[in-house]
Scaffold this motif. Structure first.
Motif, PDB file in Angstrom:
ATOM      1  N   LYS A 116      56.419 -31.566  76.726  1.00  0.00           N
ATOM      2  CA  LYS A 116      56.954 -30.211  76.613  1.00  0.00           C
ATOM      3  C   LYS A 116      58.430 -30.163  77.000  1.00  0.00           C
ATOM      4  N   LYS A 117      58.781 -30.860  78.069  1.00  0.00           N
ATOM      5  CA  LYS A 117      60.166 -30.911  78.506  1.00  0.00           C
ATOM      6  C   LYS A 117      60.780 -32.238  78.040  1.00  0.00           C
ATOM      7  N   LYS A 118      61.435 -32.183  76.904  1.00  0.00           N
ATOM      8  CA  LYS A 118      62.058 -33.400  76.355  1.00  0.00           C
ATOM      9  C   LYS A 118      63.293 -33.768  77.178  1.00  0.00           C
ATOM     10  N   SER A 119      63.420 -35.050  77.482  1.00  0.00           N
ATOM     11  CA  SER A 119      64.569 -35.508  78.260  1.00  0.00           C
ATOM     12  C   SER A 119      64.973 -36.906  77.798  1.00  0.00           C
ATOM     13  N   LEU A 120      66.139 -37.317  78.231  1.00  0.00           N
ATOM     14  CA  LEU A 120      66.662 -38.637  77.871  1.00  0.00           C
ATOM     15  C   LEU A 120      66.881 -39.463  79.136  1.00  0.00           C
ATOM     16  N   GLN A 121      66.452 -40.701  79.067  1.00  0.00           N
ATOM     17  CA  GLN A 121      66.679 -41.627  80.168  1.00  0.00           C
ATOM     18  C   GLN A 121      67.596 -42.745  79.683  1.00  0.00           C
ATOM     19  N   ARG A 122      68.661 -43.022  80.428  1.00  0.00           N
ATOM     20  CA  ARG A 122      69.658 -44.001  79.986  1.00  0.00           C
ATOM     21  C   ARG A 122      69.748 -45.153  80.978  1.00  0.00           C
ATOM     22  N   LEU A 123      69.648 -46.374  80.466  1.00  0.00           N
ATOM     23  CA  LEU A 123      69.719 -47.574  81.291  1.00  0.00           C
ATOM     24  C   LEU A 123      70.872 -48.438  80.795  1.00  0.00           C
ATOM     25  N   TYR A 124      71.844 -48.667  81.654  1.00  0.00           N
ATOM     26  CA  TYR A 124      73.040 -49.417  81.256  1.00  0.00           C
ATOM     27  C   TYR A 124      72.791 -50.920  81.281  1.00  0.00           C
ATOM     28  N   GLN A 125      73.385 -51.596  80.294  1.00  0.00           N
ATOM     29  CA  GLN A 125      73.236 -53.044  80.150  1.00  0.00           C
ATOM     30  C   GLN A 125      74.570 -53.725  80.453  1.00  0.00           C
ATOM     31  N   ASP A 126      74.532 -54.795  81.239  1.00  0.00           N
ATOM     32  CA  ASP A 126      75.751 -55.528  81.567  1.00  0.00           C
ATOM     33  C   ASP A 126      75.958 -56.686  80.596  1.00  0.00           C
ATOM     34  N   PRO A 127      77.121 -56.772  79.951  1.00  0.00           N
ATOM     35  CA  PRO A 127      77.415 -57.919  79.081  1.00  0.00           C
ATOM     36  C   PRO A 127      77.501 -59.206  79.895  1.00  0.00           C
ATOM     37  N   VAL A 128      77.084 -60.303  79.297  1.00  0.00           N
ATOM     38  CA  VAL A 128      77.255 -61.594  79.962  1.00  0.00           C
ATOM     39  C   VAL A 128      78.663 -62.138  79.722  1.00  0.00           C
ATOM     40  N   PHE A 129      79.346 -61.566  78.710  1.00  0.00           N
ATOM     41  CA  PHE A 129      80.704 -62.015  78.397  1.00  0.00           C
ATOM     42  C   PHE A 129      81.407 -60.934  77.583  1.00  0.00           C
ATOM     43  N   LYS A 130      82.694 -60.718  77.895  1.00  0.00           N
ATOM     44  CA  LYS A 130      83.526 -59.776  77.138  1.00  0.00           C
ATOM     45  C   LYS A 130      84.717 -60.537  76.568  1.00  0.00           C
ATOM     46  N   TYR A 131      84.969 -60.322  75.291  1.00  0.00           N
ATOM     47  CA  TYR A 131      86.058 -61.060  74.624  1.00  0.00           C
ATOM     48  C   TYR A 131      87.078 -60.089  74.045  1.00  0.00           C
ATOM     49  N   ASN A 132      88.334 -60.254  74.451  1.00  0.00           N
ATOM     50  CA  ASN A 132      89.462 -59.495  73.912  1.00  0.00           C
ATOM     51  C   ASN A 132      89.416 -58.006  74.273  1.00  0.00           C
ATOM     52  N   LEU A 133      88.782 -57.675  75.408  1.00  0.00           N
ATOM     53  CA  LEU A 133      88.721 -56.279  75.844  1.00  0.00           C
ATOM     54  C   LEU A 133      90.087 -55.861  76.389  1.00  0.00           C
ATOM     55  N   PRO A 134      90.734 -54.833  75.805  1.00  0.00           N
ATOM     56  CA  PRO A 134      92.078 -54.440  76.236  1.00  0.00           C
ATOM     57  C   PRO A 134      92.037 -53.404  77.358  1.00  0.00           C
ATOM     58  N   ALA A 135      93.151 -53.250  78.049  1.00  0.00           N
ATOM     59  CA  ALA A 135      93.303 -52.179  79.031  1.00  0.00           C
ATOM     60  C   ALA A 135      93.915 -50.956  78.367  1.00  0.00           C
ATOM     61  N   LYS A 136      94.594 -51.171  77.239  1.00  0.00           N
ATOM     62  CA  LYS A 136      95.281 -50.087  76.543  1.00  0.00           C
ATOM     63  C   LYS A 136      95.277 -50.351  75.042  1.00  0.00           C
ATOM     64  N   ILE A 137      95.096 -49.297  74.257  1.00  0.00           N
ATOM     65  CA  ILE A 137      95.262 -49.375  72.808  1.00  0.00           C
ATOM     66  C   ILE A 137      96.464 -48.502  72.466  1.00  0.00           C
ATOM     67  N   GLY A 138      97.526 -49.139  72.015  1.00  0.00           N
ATOM     68  CA  GLY A 138      98.745 -48.402  71.715  1.00  0.00           C
ATOM     69  C   GLY A 138      98.559 -47.435  70.555  1.00  0.00           C
ATOM     70  N   LYS A 139      99.463 -46.480  70.462  1.00  0.00           N
ATOM     71  CA  LYS A 139      99.402 -45.510  69.370  1.00  0.00           C
ATOM     72  C   LYS A 139      99.523 -46.229  68.026  1.00  0.00           C
ATOM     73  N   LYS A 140      98.727 -45.773  67.065  1.00  0.00           N
ATOM     74  CA  LYS A 140      98.692 -46.333  65.707  1.00  0.00           C
ATOM     75  C   LYS A 140      98.274 -47.811  65.704  1.00  0.00           C
ATOM     76  N   GLN A 141      97.488 -48.221  66.689  1.00  0.00           N
ATOM     77  CA  GLN A 141      97.044 -49.609  66.772  1.00  0.00           C
ATOM     78  C   GLN A 141      95.526 -49.713  66.702  1.00  0.00           C
ATOM     79  N   THR A 142      95.053 -50.905  66.325  1.00  0.00           N
ATOM     80  CA  THR A 142      93.624 -51.184  66.241  1.00  0.00           C
ATOM     81  C   THR A 142      93.311 -52.448  67.031  1.00  0.00           C
ATOM     82  N   VAL A 143      92.248 -52.409  67.797  1.00  0.00           N
ATOM     83  CA  VAL A 143      91.823 -53.559  68.598  1.00  0.00           C
ATOM     84  C   VAL A 143      90.386 -53.904  68.237  1.00  0.00           C
TER      85      VAL A 143
END
Length: 277
Positions: free
Chosen positions: A207-234
């Protein structure tokens, strides 16, 4: 300022390669009429020439594997290149009017050292460290390979205020799922990344619909930026442990802006997770 950076980099190479001082460096020829392309086994983090009449250009905003070299007449100099994984490459540079070679594909074996040595805490750590490096090396190579492909798994995209978040591909390899992700900034303002998270969302019935969210940790991240400049794609890759989803569950990719409100939540159906490339 330029002389200081060069001196510091030269000192670093001297320290890291003191046992290799007898190794003869290769010579690369260049002139002012043609671009000489140098392709390295990893993305370029820094490239420095020893004299101003040699110019080495590379993409400082979106790191790539190649750079272009040009030269004006003058005395011989040297080129120092440091890769994103810390590999160090060094070459003698000479001016030449007639060039017989315009492309150099640099093998990994030509690196003369690492920017930072691997420090091992004890003898017991040798095997785990070796296995970890092997895994990370495989992740890094396979991620780089995936970013060179133009394969798409389907249309998985979300737009908001000039920011476009999309999952281009999901690939299964050796018990891992590789998420090839693209972040495009079409706005006139830089996008400072706060976090990019992947979660599993479950719809609870009743009756009371709800959502449960469980976060997953990557084992490795590749090329993750701290900033995406204007008009840029990463483009980047998240490596996740293999998982599958029922019809009641889906994956959520959350992109959050630091000190901003351009936040996106991209829903990924169980169909894409359960049927990777």
């Amino acid at each position: 300022m330029k002389k200081y950076i060069l001196t510091k980099a030269a000192l670093l190479v001297f320290i890291m390669t003191s046992a290799q001082t007898q190794e003869k460096l290769d010579t690369i020829y260049a002139n002012e009429y043609k671009n000489v392309a140098l392709f390295f086994p990893e993305e370029i983090s820094q490239g420095i020439t020893g004299a101003e009449h040699f110019v080495f250009t590379y993409n400082r905003e979106k790191q790539q594997h190649f750079g272009l070299l040009q030269a004006k007449p003058g005395r011989e100099s040297n080129l120092l290149v440091i890769g994103t994984n810390g590999s160090v490459f060094s070459y003698i540079l000479k001016y030449k009017k007639q060039l017989s070679r315009l492309n150099y594909f640099i093998p990994e074996a030509e690196r003369i050292g690492k920017e930072k040595p691997v420090v091992k805490d004890s003898v017991k750590d040798k095997k785990p460290q070796k296995n970890l490096n092997k895994k990370e090396d495989h992740y890094r190579r396979f991620c780089s390979y995936l970013l060179s492909k133009k394969q798409h798994i389907g249309r998985i995209k979300k737009r908001k205020n000039g920011i476009i978040l999309s999952v281009e591909n999901i690939v299964y390899n050796k018990e891992q799922l590789y998420f090839v992700i693209e972040i495009e900034n079409r706005s006139s303002l830089d996008y400072d990344l706060n976090f990019l998270n992947l979660a599993i969302e479950t719809r609870k019935k009743g009756k009371k619909k709800s959502l449960q969210r469980l976060y997953q940790d990557p084992v490795f991240k590749y090329n993750l930026p701290a900033k995406i400049g204007k008009k840029q794609t990463v483009r980047l890759v998240y490596v996740m442990p293999k998982f599958s989803l029922s019809k009641e569950r889906r994956a959520i990719l959350e992109l959050n802006e630091k000190d901003g409100e351009r936040n996106l939540k991209l829903k990924i159906s169980h169909r894409f997770i359960n049927n990777p490339n």
